[in-house]
Design an enzyme around this catalytic site. Structure first.
Site, PDB file in Angstrom:
ATOM      1  N   LEU A 170     -26.031  -3.578  -8.952  1.00  0.00           N
ATOM      2  CA  LEU A 170     -26.166  -2.230  -8.404  1.00  0.00           C
ATOM      3  C   LEU A 170     -27.478  -1.564  -8.794  1.00  0.00           C
ATOM      4  O   LEU A 170     -27.781  -0.470  -8.322  1.00  0.00           O
ATOM      5  CB  LEU A 170     -24.980  -1.365  -8.837  1.00  0.00           C
ATOM      6  CG  LEU A 170     -23.606  -1.888  -8.393  1.00  0.00           C
ATOM      7  CD1 LEU A 170     -22.510  -0.938  -8.843  1.00  0.00           C
ATOM      8  CD2 LEU A 170     -23.548  -2.096  -6.886  1.00  0.00           C
ATOM      9  N   LYS A 171     -28.238  -2.184  -9.671  1.00  0.00           N
ATOM     10  CA  LYS A 171     -29.590  -1.714 -10.022  1.00  0.00           C
ATOM     11  C   LYS A 171     -29.612  -0.218 -10.332  1.00  0.00           C
ATOM     12  O   LYS A 171     -30.359   0.550  -9.722  1.00  0.00           O
ATOM     13  CB  LYS A 171     -30.588  -2.049  -8.905  1.00  0.00           C
ATOM     14  CG  LYS A 171     -30.743  -3.542  -8.619  1.00  0.00           C
ATOM     15  CD  LYS A 171     -31.799  -3.775  -7.550  1.00  0.00           C
ATOM     16  CE  LYS A 171     -32.013  -5.246  -7.272  1.00  0.00           C
ATOM     17  NZ  LYS A 171     -30.875  -5.860  -6.552  1.00  0.00           N
ATOM     18  N   LEU A 172     -28.837   0.192 -11.311  1.00  0.00           N
ATOM     19  CA  LEU A 172     -28.734   1.608 -11.640  1.00  0.00           C
ATOM     20  C   LEU A 172     -30.070   2.150 -12.150  1.00  0.00           C
ATOM     21  O   LEU A 172     -30.774   1.492 -12.913  1.00  0.00           O
ATOM     22  CB  LEU A 172     -27.647   1.828 -12.687  1.00  0.00           C
ATOM     23  CG  LEU A 172     -26.242   1.339 -12.316  1.00  0.00           C
ATOM     24  CD1 LEU A 172     -25.253   1.711 -13.414  1.00  0.00           C
ATOM     25  CD2 LEU A 172     -25.786   1.893 -10.978  1.00  0.00           C
ATOM     26  N   ASP A 180     -31.366   6.146 -13.161  1.00  0.00           N
ATOM     27  CA  ASP A 180     -31.159   7.588 -13.204  1.00  0.00           C
ATOM     28  C   ASP A 180     -31.461   8.033 -14.627  1.00  0.00           C
ATOM     29  O   ASP A 180     -31.977   7.250 -15.431  1.00  0.00           O
ATOM     30  CB  ASP A 180     -29.718   7.928 -12.790  1.00  0.00           C
ATOM     31  CG  ASP A 180     -29.611   9.286 -12.096  1.00  0.00           C
ATOM     32  OD1 ASP A 180     -30.144  10.275 -12.658  1.00  0.00           O
ATOM     33  OD2 ASP A 180     -29.002   9.361 -11.015  1.00  0.00           O
ATOM     34  N   HIS A 199     -28.096   9.467 -19.532  1.00  0.00           N
ATOM     35  CA  HIS A 199     -26.672   9.795 -19.604  1.00  0.00           C
ATOM     36  C   HIS A 199     -25.929   9.334 -18.357  1.00  0.00           C
ATOM     37  O   HIS A 199     -24.819   8.782 -18.445  1.00  0.00           O
ATOM     38  CB  HIS A 199     -26.488  11.305 -19.787  1.00  0.00           C
ATOM     39  CG  HIS A 199     -25.058  11.741 -19.705  1.00  0.00           C
ATOM     40  ND1 HIS A 199     -24.174  11.578 -20.757  1.00  0.00           N
ATOM     41  CD2 HIS A 199     -24.342  12.313 -18.689  1.00  0.00           C
ATOM     42  CE1 HIS A 199     -22.990  12.041 -20.397  1.00  0.00           C
ATOM     43  NE2 HIS A 199     -23.064  12.485 -19.153  1.00  0.00           N
ATOM     44  N   ARG A 234     -35.521 -19.843  -2.054  1.00  0.00           N
ATOM     45  CA  ARG A 234     -35.385 -20.356  -0.701  1.00  0.00           C
ATOM     46  C   ARG A 234     -35.516 -21.877  -0.723  1.00  0.00           C
ATOM     47  O   ARG A 234     -36.571 -22.412  -1.101  1.00  0.00           O
ATOM     48  CB  ARG A 234     -36.465 -19.769   0.222  1.00  0.00           C
ATOM     49  CG  ARG A 234     -36.282 -18.272   0.515  1.00  0.00           C
ATOM     50  CD  ARG A 234     -35.052 -18.056   1.360  1.00  0.00           C
ATOM     51  NE  ARG A 234     -34.852 -16.675   1.745  1.00  0.00           N
ATOM     52  CZ  ARG A 234     -34.111 -15.806   1.074  1.00  0.00           C
ATOM     53  NH1 ARG A 234     -33.525 -16.179  -0.059  1.00  0.00           N
ATOM     54  NH2 ARG A 234     -33.931 -14.580   1.536  1.00  0.00           N
ATOM     55  N   GLN A 272     -38.520 -11.692   1.611  1.00  0.00           N
ATOM     56  CA  GLN A 272     -38.965 -12.049   0.273  1.00  0.00           C
ATOM     57  C   GLN A 272     -40.432 -12.462   0.316  1.00  0.00           C
ATOM     58  O   GLN A 272     -40.871 -13.128   1.254  1.00  0.00           O
ATOM     59  CB  GLN A 272     -38.127 -13.203  -0.283  1.00  0.00           C
ATOM     60  CG  GLN A 272     -36.627 -12.954  -0.285  1.00  0.00           C
ATOM     61  CD  GLN A 272     -36.206 -12.012  -1.382  1.00  0.00           C
ATOM     62  OE1 GLN A 272     -37.016 -11.573  -2.192  1.00  0.00           O
ATOM     63  NE2 GLN A 272     -34.930 -11.677  -1.423  1.00  0.00           N
ATOM     64  N   GLY A 281     -28.825 -16.054  -1.245  1.00  0.00           N
ATOM     65  CA  GLY A 281     -27.951 -15.363  -0.309  1.00  0.00           C
ATOM     66  C   GLY A 281     -27.934 -16.001   1.054  1.00  0.00           C
ATOM     67  O   GLY A 281     -27.144 -16.896   1.330  1.00  0.00           O
TER      68      GLY A 281
END
EC number: 4.1.1.23
Length: 236
Positions: free
Chosen positions: A61-63, A65, A68, A184, A193, A213
């Site tokens: 999810l590559k958070l 922010d 906290h 690949r 890519q 993928g």
């Protein structure tokens, strides 16, 4: 150091039934599955838990922010028990450190804690793309800069292209877990890519995990495609 490079199948879809079909059919032919933004936003966390049952889960999810918020997000995701999860290294050392603390709090010492991976430079980016966002450095220079910062702040490993594996190993040693997208097989389309390698090349370079993928999920037979990649890794 001898290592076995493992295969993650990226199940990038907004369809729960499609992801479930892929997960079921690939259960014996990949080492883990990746569920990311598209699937999680479209289908929800309960679907992530259901589809990933019986698999090692790479929750990508590559958070990114304030510290906290990211730490709280990781705490909320802990019940999914991913093997690997991602934040952006560019969030800075405090965000990374707080993320590590959150995972350690959510997973006592006697349980298996998810590996915290810091995303360095997206494999869709090149030097021109970095310059567009104000980074006057080559992808390798920026990966090394962010990689050193992330590991020193508490990340267990990094997400990087295969081209950066060797310099990262030289700078950081064998301990950091290196997860490599942009893979690949020979003859596959590169799609969006830019910094790519074949599975065998990534294994020889020292990747711990590779993420594949569309060459699997869009193949005429995803199982045969996955098996071919596993065979290539085994012979690398």
């Amino acid at each position: 150091m001898s290592r076995r490079t493992r295969l993650i199948a990226a199940l990038d879809t907004a369809s729960r039934s499609t992801a479930q079909d892929w997960a079921d059919s690939l259960k014996n032919d990949v080492d883990a599955i990746k569920l990311g933004l598209e699937f999680t936003y479209a289908c929800g966390l309960d679907a992530v838990k259901t589809v990933s049952a019986g698999h090692e889960l790479f929750l990508d999810l590559k958070l990114h922010d304030i510290p906290h918020t990211v730490a709280s997000g990781l705490t909320a995701l802990a019940p999914l028990r991913p093997a690997l999860t991602t934040i952006h290294a560019s969030g800075g050392s405090e965000m990374i450190a707080r993320s590590r603390e959150a995972l350690e709090s959510a997973f006592p010492a006697d349980t298996k804690r998810p590996k915290l991976l810091a995303v360095t430079v997206l494999t869709s980016m090149n030097a021109e793309g970095l310059l567009d966002i104000g980074v006057n450095a080559t992808p390798q220079e920026q990966v090394l800069r962010l990689g050193k910062l992330a590991i020193s702040a508490g990340a267990d490993g990094l997400v990087c292209s295969a081209h950066e594996i060797a310099p990262l190993r030289d700078a950081l040693g064998d301990e950091p877990v290196l997860v490599v997208p942009g893979i690949r097989p020979a003859g596959s389309a590169s799609d969006d890519q830019k910094r790519i390698m074949t599975p065998g090349q990534a294994a020889q370079a020292g990747a711990d995990w590779i993420v594949v993928g569309r060459p699997i999920t869009k193949a005429a037979d995803p199982v045969l495609a996955a098996r071919a990649i596993m065979e290539e890794l085994a012979s690398a």
